[in-house]
Design a protein around this motif. Structure first.
Motif, short mmCIF file in Angstrom:
data_model
loop_
_atom_site.label_atom_id
_atom_site.label_comp_id
_atom_site.label_asym_id
_atom_site.label_seq_id
_atom_site.Cartn_x
_atom_site.Cartn_y
_atom_site.Cartn_z
N GLY A 89 0.83 -1.20 0.00
CA GLY A 89 0.00 0.00 0.00
C GLY A 89 0.86 1.25 0.00
O GLY A 89 2.08 1.20 -0.16
N THR A 90 0.22 2.39 0.21
CA THR A 90 0.95 3.67 0.18
C THR A 90 1.02 4.34 1.55
O THR A 90 1.68 5.37 1.69
N ASP A 91 0.36 3.76 2.56
CA ASP A 91 0.37 4.35 3.91
C ASP A 91 1.63 3.91 4.64
O ASP A 91 1.78 2.74 5.00
N GLN A 92 2.56 4.87 4.88
CA GLN A 92 3.84 4.50 5.49
C GLN A 92 3.68 4.04 6.94
O GLN A 92 4.43 3.19 7.41
N ASP A 93 2.68 4.57 7.65
CA ASP A 93 2.45 4.12 9.03
C ASP A 93 2.06 2.64 9.06
O ASP A 93 2.55 1.87 9.89
N ILE A 94 1.17 2.24 8.13
CA ILE A 94 0.77 0.84 8.06
C ILE A 94 1.96 -0.02 7.67
O ILE A 94 2.18 -1.11 8.24
#
Length: 728
Positions: free
Chosen positions: A222-227
């Motif tokens: 994905g693109t969410d760095q936190d995830i």
């Protein structure tokens, strides 16, 4: 006349009323003060009220922390922690969805306060939250706030992680395995799984039964760095807790439970984890934040630690399978087939083998297996040599034949070099050491190849051979060559090459001649004066320089520093700040919502500690928080950054510095405050630097060379660029 020290002037707020200005007597019980405040506003049942900080924390004032109230503080009269816990316990069970959602929001916010958390946990609140999760009836924001409250409550360390049911673990795991899941829910679920794995071996077994690498990989894409960060943290946790003993492993299973460490690495390779991290994280358009850098560093360390077993395994000279590897090295180098037992006499064959093993550069020409009994690097060196011979056959043959044709004294011994180089690379990459809690030092190039360590070795062994020729070295120069090669490698690594090819190119520019130039330049900058008059002058001005260093340390303490809070779940992004008052009499400290970008004013730090009350400063294993945390006791780097300030009889303020420099600054400064000697390595380094600078300035003064008080002005930019240089 100044007011008594026990009297504090504060403002107290109450919704719908004007704030009340009053003086608080710190000698009076808190309950008596609350009763007095309630009577002023005609509020019945004062036992159901409490005082709270009217700031972003909203933490309750208790008998334990009331001394942190200072003049000018703004407090708020509010429902007591016990009463608030009871109300929220009821509200989150409401049949009204709106009331339930508001209750969970307030619970998630209030749970950060340990006073409230203790009261809510006493009502069996954790069990209520787990039952709500297990029921599976809540989704979206309801579920998100439920999990947030759970994480905040567990972070206080009041409840053991071992108390949770398999049903709860299955439900949390199901949120991670679903392809479409609310981002906040997914983030909290990953955080819970990480904490479970890190804090309980029993829970590791249960989590490992529910989670597969295949279920985690989509979150990296994905693109969410936190995830992505939380996902890599879970993988690291599973990696860290994976059993080292060998167990039966079913290749068709992607379940982690039955895998020993090496087989788990095999699963990670099968699932192309490395290439996914490289393309979706390291080479993504988003800059890598500190937490992601730390998790990548941890994964790098854990991956290299898989080599420790081979590094610490001695070769058995009687093991035929291991001896066959040496035969294979000989066969590839000299293009010979292993002779049958009846071809030629035994003595002739022994002589031929001895000659070839000497050409291969082994120390023991008769039985090279003995060379690999040294640990480290043990069998890892032989593994590297075989990989080089098979995967880079032309380079391998060229190095062996090139050196076998040289004069004896100038040949670069491939076998001995490979063994020592492998040992050196293990030291540089700290193979076998646990990852540091505060390090972000990952190298992108190690994520570009499935066999990155072996490829790293192949580049470095060719560098060693090249440097040997540039130095015109003989066998007596072996250790000198190794020192130069180590310097070349470490200098090349400092620029963090993005690929192995970039690393190779950097090494090409760091020839032996270039290393000599760099050394000479550094030596000139670190010139040492050893004559007797110079030494006497150095000794005379040393106290003056030491006082200067002391003032610098105290000034740094006055500026203050931010420290990360470390508990059972490392990644919390919670910080606290500490700084010394300008008069050097009080340490001000307090919690922060986020890492500050500059200095934090004294007024925003709620707590203080008089320097006069400090009894001692202890470091490393002597720190109370290092004795309490068993997991941290194993971590050498965390121990080296830990220090504590002891005051009164059994009270202490615990620190874990962000890096070695901050550690030295704070321990030096605190020792200076207590009138003790500053003994850190940075003090010695600063002393040498300042002494050398002062000596040079004084010697220039003796030569009557005028040193300007201000630096020369920067030349102005030309107004007209239309000019030509006349070569004639």
């Amino acid at each position: 006349m100044p007011p008594p020290a026990d009297i504090v002037k504060v403002a107290i707020e109450w919704p719908g009323a004007f704030p009340k200005l009053m003086e608080i007597d710190q000698k009076k019980p808190l309950s008596a003060i609350i009763k007095e405040v309630c009577e002023g506003w005609n509020l019945p049942s004062p036992e159901t009220y409490a005082l709270q900080n009217a700031d972003s924390t909203n933490f309750y004032i208790t008998e334990k922390n009331r001394n942190n109230i200072k003049n000018g503080s703004i407090l708020r009269l509010t429902t007591s922690a016990a009463q608030m816990a009871l109300q929220l316990h009821e509200r989150i069970q409401s049949t009204s969805m709106d009331m339930k959602l508001d209750g969970l929001k307030d619970l998630a916010n209030s749970s950060r306060d340990i006073t409230f958390a203790q009261e809510f946990i006493n009502l069996d609140g954790i069990s209520l939250l787990t039952q709500m999760v297990e029921s599976g009836t809540d989704f979206g924001d309801l579920l998100s706030f439920t999990l947030t409250a759970f994480v905040e409550l567990m972070d206080h360390g009041i409840v053991s992680w071992d108390t949770f049911s398999v049903a709860f673990i299955k439900k949390i795991a199901s949120y991670v395995s679903k392809s479409a899941m609310d981002t906040a829910v997914l983030q909290r679920s990953l955080a819970i799984l990480e904490s479970m794995v890190l804090n309980s071996q029993d829970l590791y077994q249960k989590v490992a039964q529910e989670i597969t690498i295949g279920q985690l990989i989509p979150h990296l894409q994905g693109t969410d760095q936190d995830i992505q960060t939380y996902t890599i943290a879970v993988i690291n946790a599973l990696f860290l807790k994976a059993p080292e003993e060998k167990r039966q492993f079913d290749q068709d299973s992607v379940n982690i439970l039955e895998c020993p460490l090496t087989e788990m690495a095999h699963i990670l390779a099968q699932k192309q984890l490395r290439s996914i991290i490289l393309s979706n994280v390291i080479r993504s358009n988003k800059p890598i934040n500190d937490e992601m850098a730390h998790q990548l560093y941890v994964l790098q360390v854990l991956t290299f630690n898989l080599l420790e077993d081979r590094m610490m395994t001695k070769m058995d000279p009687q093991d035929q399978a291991q001896r066959d590897i040496i035969f294979e090295l000989r066969r590839i180098a000299f293009d010979v087939e292993c002779e049958s037992n009846n071809s030629g006499s035994i003595e002739k064959r022994k002589s031929m083998y001895t000659r070839d093993y000497k050409k291969l550069g082994f120390i023991n020409h008769v039985n090279p297996a003995v060379d690999f009994t040294q640990i480290p690097p043990g069998m890892l060196a032989l593994d590297n040599m075989l990989y080089f011979a098979r995967q880079h056959q032309d380079a391998y043959i060229r190095i062996v034949l090139e050196n076998s044709s040289r004069e004896d004294k100038h040949e670069c011994p491939f076998g001995r070099s490979s063994i020592e180089l492998t040992k050196m690379l293990c030291e540089i990459l700290k193979v076998g050491e646990l990852p540091s809690e505060n390090c972000h030092d990952f190298h992108p190039m190690f994520f570009t190849h499935d066999r990155s360590f072996e490829e790293f070795f192949c580049i470095c062994i060719q560098l060693l051979n090249k440097t040997w020729k540039e130095m015109r070295a003989t066998s007596e120069d072996f250790n000198k060559v190794m020192q130069v090669v180590k310097e070349q490698i470490t200098r090349a690594l400092t620029i963090k090459p993005n690929s192995l090819d970039q690393f190779k190119s950097r090494l090409q520019n760091l020839s032996y001649t270039e290393i000599l130039k760099l050394r000479q330049s550094e030596r000139m900058n670190q010139e040492d004066f050893q004559s007797r008059p110079i030494l006497e002058l150095r000794e005379k001005i040393q106290p003056e320089i030491m006082e200067l260093i002391k003032q610098q340390r105290l000034n740094r303490l006055c500026e203050g520093s931010s420290f990360r809070k470390i508990s059972s779940r490392r990644r919390q992004d919670k910080f606290w700040y500490c700084r010394l008052s300008p008069n050097h009499k009080v340490l001000h400290y307090g919690d922060l919502d986020e890492n500050p970008q500059g200095e934090v004013p004294h007024d925003s730090l709620q707590e203080k500690l008089p320097v006069a009350d400090i009894k001692a400063v202890v470091t490393g294993k002597d720190c109370p928080h290092m004795k309490e945390k068993g997991a941290l006791k194993q971590n050498k780097e965390v121990l080296e950054l830990a220090f504590s300030v002891l005051y009164e009889s059994d009270e202490y303020l615990n620190f874990i510095a962000p890096d070695k420099h901050e550690y030295c600054v704070w321990t030096d400064g605190l020792n200076a405050l207590l009138g003790k000697e500053m003994t850190s390595e940075f003090t010695r380094s600063d002393m040498d630097t300042l002494l050398n600078m002062e000596m040079k300035l004084r010697l220039l003064d003796l030569e009557n060379i005028q040193i300007p008080d201000v630096p020369p002005p920067i030349p102005k930019e030309p107004s007209n660029y239309d000019f030509v240089y006349d070569c004639n």
